[in-house]
Design a protein around this motif. Structure first.
Motif, PDB file in Angstrom:
ATOM      1  N   TYR A 226      51.188  42.590  39.875  1.00 15.41           N
ATOM      2  CA  TYR A 226      50.524  41.440  39.183  1.00 15.41           C
ATOM      3  C   TYR A 226      51.513  40.319  38.916  1.00 15.41           C
ATOM      4  O   TYR A 226      51.363  39.341  38.946  1.00 15.41           O
ATOM      5  CB  TYR A 226      49.656  41.773  38.258  1.00 15.41           C
ATOM      6  CG  TYR A 226      48.546  42.868  38.477  1.00 15.41           C
ATOM      7  CD1 TYR A 226      47.559  42.627  39.435  1.00 15.41           C
ATOM      8  CD2 TYR A 226      48.602  44.142  38.267  1.00 15.41           C
ATOM      9  CE1 TYR A 226      46.496  43.439  40.010  1.00 15.41           C
ATOM     10  CE2 TYR A 226      47.698  44.974  38.350  1.00 15.41           C
ATOM     11  CZ  TYR A 226      46.793  44.693  39.285  1.00 15.41           C
ATOM     12  OH  TYR A 226      45.799  45.713  39.838  1.00 15.41           O
ATOM     13  N   GLY A 227      52.395  40.937  38.149  1.00 15.06           N
ATOM     14  CA  GLY A 227      53.295  39.920  37.279  1.00 15.06           C
ATOM     15  C   GLY A 227      52.627  39.735  35.817  1.00 15.06           C
ATOM     16  O   GLY A 227      51.483  39.744  35.702  1.00 15.06           O
ATOM     17  N   SER A 228      53.702  39.226  34.970  1.00 17.96           N
ATOM     18  CA  SER A 228      53.343  39.304  33.539  1.00 17.96           C
ATOM     19  C   SER A 228      52.229  37.980  33.328  1.00 17.96           C
ATOM     20  O   SER A 228      51.588  38.161  32.245  1.00 17.96           O
ATOM     21  CB  SER A 228      54.571  39.035  32.582  1.00 17.96           C
ATOM     22  OG  SER A 228      55.249  37.772  33.065  1.00 17.96           O
ATOM     23  N   TRP A 229      52.480  36.857  34.100  1.00 12.74           N
ATOM     24  CA  TRP A 229      51.471  35.912  34.006  1.00 12.74           C
ATOM     25  C   TRP A 229      49.957  36.330  34.259  1.00 12.74           C
ATOM     26  O   TRP A 229      49.113  35.788  33.689  1.00 12.74           O
ATOM     27  CB  TRP A 229      51.719  34.652  34.690  1.00 12.74           C
ATOM     28  CG  TRP A 229      51.552  34.870  36.090  1.00 12.74           C
ATOM     29  CD1 TRP A 229      52.331  35.499  37.048  1.00 12.74           C
ATOM     30  CD2 TRP A 229      50.298  35.006  37.052  1.00 12.74           C
ATOM     31  NE1 TRP A 229      51.875  36.007  38.359  1.00 12.74           N
ATOM     32  CE2 TRP A 229      50.472  35.350  38.434  1.00 12.74           C
ATOM     33  CE3 TRP A 229      49.136  34.274  36.805  1.00 12.74           C
ATOM     34  CZ2 TRP A 229      49.604  35.366  39.312  1.00 12.74           C
ATOM     35  CZ3 TRP A 229      47.995  34.501  37.917  1.00 12.74           C
ATOM     36  CH2 TRP A 229      48.501  34.808  39.054  1.00 12.74           C
ATOM     37  N   ALA A 230      49.694  37.380  35.094  1.00  8.62           N
ATOM     38  CA  ALA A 230      48.383  37.773  35.404  1.00  8.62           C
ATOM     39  C   ALA A 230      48.019  38.872  34.844  1.00  8.62           C
ATOM     40  O   ALA A 230      46.880  39.262  34.490  1.00  8.62           O
ATOM     41  CB  ALA A 230      48.321  38.012  37.068  1.00  8.62           C
TER      42      ALA A 230
ATOM     43  N   GLN B 262      42.652  39.299  39.025  1.00  2.00           N
ATOM     44  CA  GLN B 262      41.871  38.298  39.604  1.00  2.00           C
ATOM     45  C   GLN B 262      41.242  38.142  40.933  1.00  2.00           C
ATOM     46  O   GLN B 262      40.226  37.364  41.310  1.00  2.00           O
ATOM     47  CB  GLN B 262      42.603  36.734  39.236  1.00  2.00           C
ATOM     48  CG  GLN B 262      42.989  36.370  37.900  1.00  2.00           C
ATOM     49  CD  GLN B 262      44.131  37.038  37.511  1.00  2.00           C
ATOM     50  OE1 GLN B 262      44.828  37.543  38.155  1.00  2.00           O
ATOM     51  NE2 GLN B 262      44.576  36.786  36.132  1.00  2.00           N
TER      52      GLN B 262
ATOM     53  N   TYR C 226      43.837  47.005  34.984  1.00  2.00           N
ATOM     54  CA  TYR C 226      43.955  45.742  35.813  1.00  2.00           C
ATOM     55  C   TYR C 226      43.346  46.076  37.173  1.00  2.00           C
ATOM     56  O   TYR C 226      42.822  45.142  37.741  1.00  2.00           O
ATOM     57  CB  TYR C 226      45.358  45.643  35.938  1.00  2.00           C
ATOM     58  CG  TYR C 226      45.816  44.871  34.627  1.00  2.00           C
ATOM     59  CD1 TYR C 226      45.151  43.959  34.032  1.00  2.00           C
ATOM     60  CD2 TYR C 226      47.069  45.350  33.992  1.00  2.00           C
ATOM     61  CE1 TYR C 226      45.699  43.354  32.867  1.00  2.00           C
ATOM     62  CE2 TYR C 226      47.618  44.620  32.729  1.00  2.00           C
ATOM     63  CZ  TYR C 226      46.787  43.539  32.263  1.00  2.00           C
ATOM     64  OH  TYR C 226      47.278  42.976  30.910  1.00  2.00           O
TER      65      TYR C 226
ATOM     66  N   THR D 279      43.244  36.065  46.176  1.00  2.00           N
ATOM     67  CA  THR D 279      43.733  34.717  45.931  1.00  2.00           C
ATOM     68  C   THR D 279      42.723  33.537  46.439  1.00  2.00           C
ATOM     69  O   THR D 279      42.024  33.770  47.385  1.00  2.00           O
ATOM     70  CB  THR D 279      45.294  34.675  46.693  1.00  2.00           C
ATOM     71  OG1 THR D 279      45.082  34.698  47.997  1.00  2.00           O
ATOM     72  CG2 THR D 279      46.305  35.704  46.132  1.00  2.00           C
TER      73      THR D 279
ATOM     74  N   PRO E 102      49.678  40.602  31.537  1.00  2.00           N
ATOM     75  CA  PRO E 102      50.473  40.979  30.340  1.00  2.00           C
ATOM     76  C   PRO E 102      50.502  42.325  29.764  1.00  2.00           C
ATOM     77  O   PRO E 102      49.613  43.031  29.997  1.00  2.00           O
ATOM     78  CB  PRO E 102      50.189  39.945  29.541  1.00  2.00           C
ATOM     79  CG  PRO E 102      48.566  39.584  29.568  1.00  2.00           C
ATOM     80  CD  PRO E 102      48.696  39.939  31.325  1.00  2.00           C
TER      81      PRO E 102
END
Length: 198
Positions: free
Chosen positions: A32-36, A2, A47, A5, A38
């Protein structure tokens, strides 16, 4: 993916409003983490590119019509974490590196880097984890530096670090290597011309 921040965007916006002339904004395209991000397997290049695109859009929002698109792209920096990231299902491999390097060249990004040079060696333990001493994946030494290229400006001159020998096979036959060696020679000639007119 994204981009900046909310806090990061706020800092950039505030700096520009206060008259600060920013050379660039470097987005850390990693962890990133799975929320951002997947299902990251095979998508880390996508990404990273999405992060650059998002950062460009944010800069366009900040600068409006005061800068051209080309000028804004030259302000975008992109730094992925090579190999296994801290989140171990996120792996930025050689295929991802090629994809991102090609994208950076097409868009003329202001900076392309990676985290980090000391990790640009194969895993000796096979742990599949992020460490400070290796990438956690199978690779040749300095393979990511070879794909990305490494340029460090120092004062009026520049030092170009080549993580490959462009005079030997298989590198000499690689179209990517050929194109970048030609670009380095052209850049050196242009710098010489600029220095001569000072």
């Amino acid at each position: 993916p994204q981009g900046l921040t909310a806090d990061g965007l706020s800092v950039v916006t505030s700096a520009v409003k206060q008259g600060v002339s920013l050379a660039g904004v470097n987005v850390m395209a990693m962890d990133y983490g799975s929320w951002a991000a997947p299902n990251p397997q095979g998508k880390m290049g996508d990404y990273a590119i999405a992060a650059a695109e998002s950062t460009f859009a944010q800069l366009k929002q900040v600068y409006g019509t005061t800068k051209t698109d080309a000028a804004l792209w030259r302000m975008v920096g992109l730094t992925p974490m090579i190999g296994v990231n801290d989140l171990t299902d996120e792996v930025f491999d050689q295929t991802e590196a090629r994809e991102v390097a090609d994208y950076a060249a097409r868009k003329q990004l202001g900076m392309l880097s990676f985290w980090s040079l000391n990790r640009d060696v194969a895993s000796t333990t096979g742990s599949g984890r992020a460490t400070a001493l290796d990438s956690g994946i199978v690779q040749s030494k300095l393979e990511f530096a070879t794909r990305f290229g490494a340029t460090a400006p120092y004062g009026l001159g520049e030092v170009h670090l080549l993580a490959f020998d462009p005079t030997r096979l298989p590198e000499a036959d690689d179209p990517w290597v050929r194109a970048h060696v030609v670009a380095l020679v052209r850049h050196a000639w242009e710098r010489r011309a600029i220095a001569a007119t000072r």
